[in-house]
Design an enzyme around this catalytic site. Sequence first.
Site: not given
Length: 326
Positions: A124, A149, A174, A200, A223, A245, A295, A297
Amino acid sequence: MADNGKLRINAAAEDWRLAQAFVISRGAKTEARVIVAHISDGEVCGRGEAVPYARYGEDVEASLNLIKSCHARSREELQSAMPAGAARNALDCAFWDFEAKRAGVAVSELAGVPEVRPVETAYTLSLDSPSAMAEQARRVAHLNILKLKLGADGDAERMRAVRDARPDARMIIDANEGWAVDALSGLMAVAADVGVELIEQPLPAGRDNVLSQVQRPVAVCADESALTSSDLGRLVGCYDAVNIKLDKAGGLTEALTMRDAARAKRFKIMVGSMVATSLAVAPALILAQGADWVDLDGPLLLAEDRPHGLAIRDGWITPASPDLWG
């Protein structure tokens, strides 16, 4: 502390300093504040980690109180005893860890996953100026998948700057609900032009129907609009993928159900996590087997990870040691 027959449940908060400030469209932070649940019968102890998220009306103290007052005696009871969210995730993953240790097998075996293989994670890049994000991208020239981002004025320039800096990289973006409807088509066209693979949550949750009325030259992933499997039906035709998630789903148990339900509805799968330690990411590796994008990280963004943390080299995450989880 809850005492469920022979089982004792407890939880505590921990703070983990980030290597640098982490910035998204909703704000910045310099540490990861996590909760860790413990389940013990006096001989075996299971652990699970989660991140309460203000976007979903969660905070650390309320989450800790939910865990400490929980009287579920099994992972099955937990699903109806507590709502989906970070508190249930921490406890669900602790139950998985506890069950596996007590049975003397790996969690993956209990979950019906024959082999947990290494997965390649996106890395990210925090929201910043176009030049600063380009420099972030150049600093990780050894990493293959970059996640930008976005969600502020200048996003088109950010995408172009990062692509110029890293023409070799795979790119995901995202927006964290940060794009306006009237800017959507133009920004999606730029994303397509620079070779972005996935966008996203470009629009706020609740505006999903707009995405069914526009061309999507790049795959779009839900998301904030996709918390649990119960959300999937209304997203068909609006999104091409869903980001699963554990913190949103309320644990590995529901996340596995959500993955299967999403595949049945022909969504592609992204597996993500909040910024947290390897203890939070280890269960997500089971979910990530066969995912289209990963994702995970979070540990790479910390100044220091837990003992026995996941090995992450050149973006590839190696499955956890049982000393960590599972």
